[in-house]
Scaffold this motif. Sequence first.
Motif, PDB file in Angstrom:
ATOM      1  N   GLU A 101      -7.953   9.380   4.321  1.00 24.94           N
ATOM      2  CA  GLU A 101      -7.846   9.391   5.833  1.00 24.94           C
ATOM      3  C   GLU A 101      -7.609  10.801   6.420  1.00 24.94           C
ATOM      4  O   GLU A 101      -7.047  11.828   5.493  1.00 24.94           O
ATOM      5  N   LYS A 108     -10.344   6.422   8.733  1.00 24.62           N
ATOM      6  CA  LYS A 108     -10.129   6.172   7.236  1.00 24.62           C
ATOM      7  C   LYS A 108     -11.769   5.784   6.864  1.00 24.62           C
ATOM      8  O   LYS A 108     -12.518   5.363   7.662  1.00 24.62           O
ATOM      9  N   ARG A 131      -4.773  12.136   4.082  1.00 31.54           N
ATOM     10  CA  ARG A 131      -4.059  11.155   3.089  1.00 31.54           C
ATOM     11  C   ARG A 131      -4.925  10.773   2.122  1.00 31.54           C
ATOM     12  O   ARG A 131      -6.124  10.439   2.235  1.00 31.54           O
ATOM     13  N   TYR A 132      -4.437  10.261   0.934  1.00 31.69           N
ATOM     14  CA  TYR A 132      -4.999   9.494  -0.013  1.00 31.69           C
ATOM     15  C   TYR A 132      -4.168   8.373  -0.158  1.00 31.69           C
ATOM     16  O   TYR A 132      -3.070   8.433  -0.180  1.00 31.69           O
ATOM     17  N   ALA A 133      -4.855   7.210  -0.079  1.00 27.55           N
ATOM     18  CA  ALA A 133      -4.064   5.816   0.017  1.00 27.55           C
ATOM     19  C   ALA A 133      -4.604   4.812  -0.919  1.00 27.55           C
ATOM     20  O   ALA A 133      -5.874   4.861  -1.359  1.00 27.55           O
ATOM     21  N   GLU A 135      -8.964   1.690  -2.476  1.00 28.69           N
ATOM     22  CA  GLU A 135      -8.615   3.123  -2.259  1.00 28.69           C
ATOM     23  C   GLU A 135      -9.306   3.552  -1.144  1.00 28.69           C
ATOM     24  O   GLU A 135     -10.553   3.270  -0.847  1.00 28.69           O
ATOM     25  N   ARG A 187      -5.586   7.840  12.816  1.00 30.07           N
ATOM     26  CA  ARG A 187      -5.859   7.883  11.736  1.00 30.07           C
ATOM     27  C   ARG A 187      -7.420   7.591  11.691  1.00 30.07           C
ATOM     28  O   ARG A 187      -8.201   6.809  12.437  1.00 30.07           O
ATOM     29  N   ARG A 195       0.473   5.524   0.956  1.00 25.37           N
ATOM     30  CA  ARG A 195      -0.352   6.656   1.332  1.00 25.37           C
ATOM     31  C   ARG A 195       0.457   8.125   0.735  1.00 25.37           C
ATOM     32  O   ARG A 195       1.850   8.126   1.249  1.00 25.37           O
ATOM     33  N   TYR A 243       0.721  -1.102   0.128  1.00 29.32           N
ATOM     34  CA  TYR A 243      -0.150  -0.244  -0.105  1.00 29.32           C
ATOM     35  C   TYR A 243       0.773   1.365   0.041  1.00 29.32           C
ATOM     36  O   TYR A 243       2.003   1.055   0.430  1.00 29.32           O
ATOM     37  N   GLY A 302       0.078  12.307   1.205  1.00 27.71           N
ATOM     38  CA  GLY A 302      -0.781  13.468   1.920  1.00 27.71           C
ATOM     39  C   GLY A 302       0.043  14.667   2.382  1.00 27.71           C
ATOM     40  O   GLY A 302       1.138  14.910   2.014  1.00 27.71           O
TER      41      GLY A 302
END
Length: 247
Positions: A159, A181, A115-117, A156, A179, A95, A93, A97
Amino acid sequence: MRLKALFVMLFISLSGLQAAFAQNAKFDSVRTSAVGIGYDLSRLYQTIITPSDRRFEIMADWNLNKNFFVAEYGRATDTRHSAYYNYFSNGSYLRLGYERNYMINTDDVFFVGARYAFSNYKYHAYDARLNNDPDGLAFFGNDGKVPDAEHSIHAEWLELVSGLKVKMYGPVYLGFTVRGKLKIDESDNGEMRSLYIPGFGKAAGSAGVGFNYYIMIRIPYSRKIVKPEPLKSEAPVRRTSAPAGGN
């Protein structure tokens, strides 16, 4: 939909902290720019207590004054055995951000950010026979048995994060992150549902929370003292008195 709306409203509210902390300081402030590289100790702890589930995560950040740009990369395996099935997953994975530091005049960091993960992983469920197992492994064929096959999944999520980075000695920092999510996408193979998403956690449900702590080395490359701008003084008001006169 309500959960997504709540998530967006909470992010907007926390982003408003920047305005609250943006008042002019009445004293000198220190602005440090640095590059940091860290290792997630909580993932190491999980691997030690559960050797069959391996976790690994590294992170890097770069800050310009109070603005931090962050990348976090990890890998994870998940192994489960029960009377209903045997399950194994493996994947990675990433992340990406942004964080905003709200501490003043110190090398410590208190941040709020986002965050975009996403995660790409494979899982394999075998010897799975029942369609009503307690973990929700959702496959229902005519014979009630899952074919032994490997499946590739992409997920996807977003966060909302907050935490501390505390300077311990020299360039060494210890920190933690909390976090919230919100899953926004997960591919479906049409046969059964995965149980674990690397970096996100349990696949069931669209939201979750997480906590991690880490050690980091931060190497500064710029440091300066910023003088506060002098307050603008108002021009004195001149008072005029009426000339004395008599009748």
